[in-house]
Design a protein around this motif. Structure first.
Motif, PDB file in Angstrom:
ATOM      1  N   VAL A  15      44.026  32.012  32.614  1.00 57.15           N
ATOM      2  CA  VAL A  15      44.490  30.699  33.063  1.00 57.15           C
ATOM      3  C   VAL A  15      45.034  30.781  34.482  1.00 57.15           C
ATOM      4  O   VAL A  15      45.769  31.709  34.827  1.00 57.15           O
ATOM      5  CB  VAL A  15      45.557  30.111  32.111  1.00 57.15           C
ATOM      6  N   LEU A  16      44.644  29.823  35.285  1.00 59.94           N
ATOM      7  CA  LEU A  16      45.161  29.669  36.630  1.00 59.94           C
ATOM      8  C   LEU A  16      46.180  28.530  36.630  1.00 59.94           C
ATOM      9  O   LEU A  16      45.862  27.420  36.210  1.00 59.94           O
ATOM     10  CB  LEU A  16      44.019  29.341  37.600  1.00 59.94           C
ATOM     11  N   VAL A  17      47.401  28.817  37.089  1.00 61.78           N
ATOM     12  CA  VAL A  17      48.459  27.808  37.141  1.00 61.78           C
ATOM     13  C   VAL A  17      48.818  27.571  38.606  1.00 61.78           C
ATOM     14  O   VAL A  17      49.377  28.460  39.259  1.00 61.78           O
ATOM     15  CB  VAL A  17      49.700  28.246  36.343  1.00 61.78           C
ATOM     16  N   PHE A  34      51.663  29.680  28.197  1.00 65.70           N
ATOM     17  CA  PHE A  34      50.356  30.324  28.029  1.00 65.70           C
ATOM     18  C   PHE A  34      50.511  31.818  27.790  1.00 65.70           C
ATOM     19  O   PHE A  34      49.806  32.399  26.958  1.00 65.70           O
ATOM     20  CB  PHE A  34      49.465  30.056  29.244  1.00 65.70           C
ATOM     21  N   ARG A  35      51.442  32.453  28.501  1.00 68.74           N
ATOM     22  CA  ARG A  35      51.665  33.881  28.289  1.00 68.74           C
ATOM     23  C   ARG A  35      52.169  34.135  26.876  1.00 68.74           C
ATOM     24  O   ARG A  35      51.754  35.106  26.231  1.00 68.74           O
ATOM     25  CB  ARG A  35      52.695  34.415  29.303  1.00 68.74           C
ATOM     26  N   GLU A  36      53.063  33.292  26.381  1.00 70.48           N
ATOM     27  CA  GLU A  36      53.594  33.484  25.031  1.00 70.48           C
ATOM     28  C   GLU A  36      52.498  33.386  23.979  1.00 70.48           C
ATOM     29  O   GLU A  36      52.611  33.980  22.905  1.00 70.48           O
ATOM     30  CB  GLU A  36      54.704  32.467  24.744  1.00 70.48           C
ATOM     31  N   LEU A  37      51.437  32.643  24.292  1.00 71.71           N
ATOM     32  CA  LEU A  37      50.318  32.521  23.370  1.00 71.71           C
ATOM     33  C   LEU A  37      49.210  33.523  23.673  1.00 71.71           C
ATOM     34  O   LEU A  37      48.118  33.421  23.141  1.00 71.71           O
ATOM     35  CB  LEU A  37      49.760  31.096  23.370  1.00 71.71           C
ATOM     36  N   GLY A  38      49.495  34.484  24.543  1.00 74.13           N
ATOM     37  CA  GLY A  38      48.589  35.611  24.739  1.00 74.13           C
ATOM     38  C   GLY A  38      47.665  35.534  25.927  1.00 74.13           C
ATOM     39  O   GLY A  38      46.851  36.446  26.130  1.00 74.13           O
ATOM     40  N   ALA A  39      47.755  34.484  26.729  1.00 73.92           N
ATOM     41  CA  ALA A  39      46.842  34.332  27.858  1.00 73.92           C
ATOM     42  C   ALA A  39      47.207  35.265  29.009  1.00 73.92           C
ATOM     43  O   ALA A  39      48.357  35.669  29.175  1.00 73.92           O
ATOM     44  CB  ALA A  39      46.838  32.888  28.343  1.00 73.92           C
ATOM     45  N   ARG A  40      46.209  35.562  29.812  1.00 76.17           N
ATOM     46  CA  ARG A  40      46.397  36.258  31.085  1.00 76.17           C
ATOM     47  C   ARG A  40      46.599  35.181  32.146  1.00 76.17           C
ATOM     48  O   ARG A  40      45.871  34.188  32.159  1.00 76.17           O
ATOM     49  CB  ARG A  40      45.186  37.123  31.393  1.00 76.17           C
ATOM     50  N   VAL A  41      47.547  35.386  33.035  1.00 78.46           N
ATOM     51  CA  VAL A  41      47.973  34.298  33.911  1.00 78.46           C
ATOM     52  C   VAL A  41      47.862  34.683  35.384  1.00 78.46           C
ATOM     53  O   VAL A  41      48.252  35.781  35.791  1.00 78.46           O
ATOM     54  CB  VAL A  41      49.429  33.896  33.594  1.00 78.46           C
ATOM     55  N   ALA A  42      47.331  33.741  36.169  1.00 78.80           N
ATOM     56  CA  ALA A  42      47.384  33.789  37.625  1.00 78.80           C
ATOM     57  C   ALA A  42      48.215  32.607  38.100  1.00 78.80           C
ATOM     58  O   ALA A  42      48.067  31.495  37.584  1.00 78.80           O
ATOM     59  CB  ALA A  42      45.980  33.728  38.225  1.00 78.80           C
ATOM     60  N   GLY A  89      36.492  37.743  36.927  1.00 82.84           N
ATOM     61  CA  GLY A  89      35.072  37.425  36.782  1.00 82.84           C
ATOM     62  C   GLY A  89      34.806  36.128  36.041  1.00 82.84           C
ATOM     63  O   GLY A  89      33.658  35.856  35.658  1.00 82.84           O
ATOM     64  N   GLY A  90      35.826  35.323  35.852  1.00 75.19           N
ATOM     65  CA  GLY A  90      35.654  34.043  35.159  1.00 75.19           C
ATOM     66  C   GLY A  90      37.010  33.415  34.888  1.00 75.19           C
ATOM     67  O   GLY A  90      38.061  33.970  35.250  1.00 75.19           O
ATOM     68  N   LEU A  91      36.984  32.256  34.233  1.00 70.13           N
ATOM     69  CA  LEU A  91      38.214  31.503  34.003  1.00 70.13           C
ATOM     70  C   LEU A  91      38.056  30.663  32.743  1.00 70.13           C
ATOM     71  O   LEU A  91      36.953  30.210  32.414  1.00 70.13           O
ATOM     72  CB  LEU A  91      38.478  30.587  35.208  1.00 70.13           C
ATOM     73  N   ASP A  92      39.176  30.442  32.043  1.00 74.82           N
ATOM     74  CA  ASP A  92      39.157  29.630  30.827  1.00 74.82           C
ATOM     75  C   ASP A  92      39.962  28.335  30.954  1.00 74.82           C
ATOM     76  O   ASP A  92      39.599  27.324  30.350  1.00 74.82           O
ATOM     77  CB  ASP A  92      39.683  30.449  29.643  1.00 74.82           C
ATOM     78  N   SER A  93      41.049  28.361  31.706  1.00 75.98           N
ATOM     79  CA  SER A  93      41.873  27.158  31.880  1.00 75.98           C
ATOM     80  C   SER A  93      42.438  27.130  33.292  1.00 75.98           C
ATOM     81  O   SER A  93      42.653  28.181  33.908  1.00 75.98           O
ATOM     82  CB  SER A  93      43.039  27.120  30.880  1.00 75.98           C
ATOM     83  N   ALA A  94      42.690  25.920  33.785  1.00 73.77           N
ATOM     84  CA  ALA A  94      43.340  25.761  35.083  1.00 73.77           C
ATOM     85  C   ALA A  94      44.286  24.571  35.020  1.00 73.77           C
ATOM     86  O   ALA A  94      43.936  23.522  34.469  1.00 73.77           O
ATOM     87  CB  ALA A  94      42.321  25.572  36.196  1.00 73.77           C
ATOM     88  N   GLY A 144      35.987  25.437  28.781  1.00 71.48           N
ATOM     89  CA  GLY A 144      37.354  25.634  29.232  1.00 71.48           C
ATOM     90  C   GLY A 144      38.132  24.334  29.242  1.00 71.48           C
ATOM     91  O   GLY A 144      37.674  23.310  28.727  1.00 71.48           O
ATOM     92  N   THR A 145      39.312  24.393  29.840  1.00 73.11           N
ATOM     93  CA  THR A 145      40.174  23.217  29.914  1.00 73.11           C
ATOM     94  C   THR A 145      40.776  23.104  31.305  1.00 73.11           C
ATOM     95  O   THR A 145      41.148  24.107  31.918  1.00 73.11           O
ATOM     96  CB  THR A 145      41.327  23.285  28.891  1.00 73.11           C
ATOM     97  N   LEU A 146      40.899  21.859  31.769  1.00 73.80           N
ATOM     98  CA  LEU A 146      41.531  21.553  33.042  1.00 73.80           C
ATOM     99  C   LEU A 146      42.657  20.560  32.802  1.00 73.80           C
ATOM    100  O   LEU A 146      42.498  19.618  32.018  1.00 73.80           O
ATOM    101  CB  LEU A 146      40.520  20.946  34.013  1.00 73.80           C
ATOM    102  N   PHE A 147      43.778  20.759  33.489  1.00 69.19           N
ATOM    103  CA  PHE A 147      44.948  19.900  33.312  1.00 69.19           C
ATOM    104  C   PHE A 147      45.472  19.429  34.664  1.00 69.19           C
ATOM    105  O   PHE A 147      45.531  20.209  35.619  1.00 69.19           O
ATOM    106  CB  PHE A 147      46.080  20.662  32.607  1.00 69.19           C
TER     107      PHE A 147
END
Length: 260
Positions: A15-17, A34-42, A89-94, A144-147
């Motif tokens: 996820v990109l924040v 997102f980190r608490e739910l296991g995501a890798r964060v930028a 090499g890719g992204l799932d959420s931003a 993915g998801t965008l917010f």
């Protein structure tokens, strides 16, 4: 949110924040959730002045990337995605949590807003989300998801919100159109509308303390939301449990928006 057999609901997702200013900003609440739910964060921050207010908190939650991003500067958004390509090499959420208007245009009422100020507010607060989506979509090869972060002033007149009302209305509409265009790629798009929060960005609004007090008084739940409420809502919407939800403006305000 965990499942008995699968671990954290967002384990391993990327996820990109965008738009973390400090540990009180909505964007940081999203990054932490997102980190608490296991995501890798930028995480991105606006400039060198913001870095000391962001880096300790980014380190504390284990953010893998901490990158500068001023959306008014050509090439910086592209540079962020170049780093994502190299690292992930890719992204799932931003998450886009970026908004700005010149102070004189923000505080002077809509009638007195200059064309230049309106254009700057639209570019930073709305069109930069479209640019973000354009870059993110090709990297969301598995969907993915965008917010985008909005506010109730997009649909109702909020005293002293001024030019940001029309700007957030444009942002919410953009989210709907992007949801339509990106749906076939498995990419879902949401505008998130938090209740008033004590953030640095909100401090630029005239009489903001009165707005906070009024929201707390009117909320059916009797209290204001916080940045983690917003973050966990976004995190939920990024999971498989919300896989058929897209294009909505989701209110995270304790019910304030339903009150007349």
């Amino acid at each position: 949110m965990t499942t008995e057999h699968n671990g954290p609901a967002l384990a391993g997702t990327r996820v990109l924040v965008c738009g973390v200013a400090n540990d009180q900003s909505i964007a940081f609440g999203c990054a932490k959730a997102f980190r608490e739910l296991g995501a890798r964060v930028a995480i991105t921050y606006a400039g060198e002045k913001a870095l000391p207010h962001v880096k300790p908190h980014a380190d504390a939650i284990g953010a893998e990337l901490l990158l500068p991003l001023d959306v008014t500067q050509p090439g910086q958004l592209e540079a962020v995605f170049d780093e994502i390509d190299r690292h992930w090499g890719g992204l799932d959420s931003a998450i886009h949590s970026i908004a700005w208007a010149p102070k004189e245009d923000l505080q002077g009422g809509l009638l007195n807003c200059s064309a230049e100020g309106f254009a700057k507010a639209i570019d930073v607060s709305c069109h930069s989300f479209i640019r973000l989506a354009r870059l993110a979509a090709p990297r969301m090869t598995n969907g993915g998801t965008l917010f985008a972060m909005s506010y109730h002033g997009a649909t109702q007149v909020i005293e002293n919100y001024n030019v940001m009302g029309p700007v957030k209305a444009a942002l919410e509409s953009s989210a709907r159109y992007l949801a339509h265009e990106l749906g076939p790629k498995g990419i879902r798009v949401h505008a998130i509308s938090p209740g008033p929060l004590k953030t640095r960005a909100a401090s630029g609004l005239k009489d903001f303390d009165l707005l906070l007090a009024d929201a707390a008084r009117r909320a059916p739940m009797g209290e204001l939301v916080d940045i983690m409420d917003v973050g966990f809502t976004c995190a939920f919407l990024a999971t498989k449990y919300a896989r058929r939800l897209s294009g909505d403006t989701v209110y995270v305000d304790g019910g304030v928006h339903i009150m007349g």
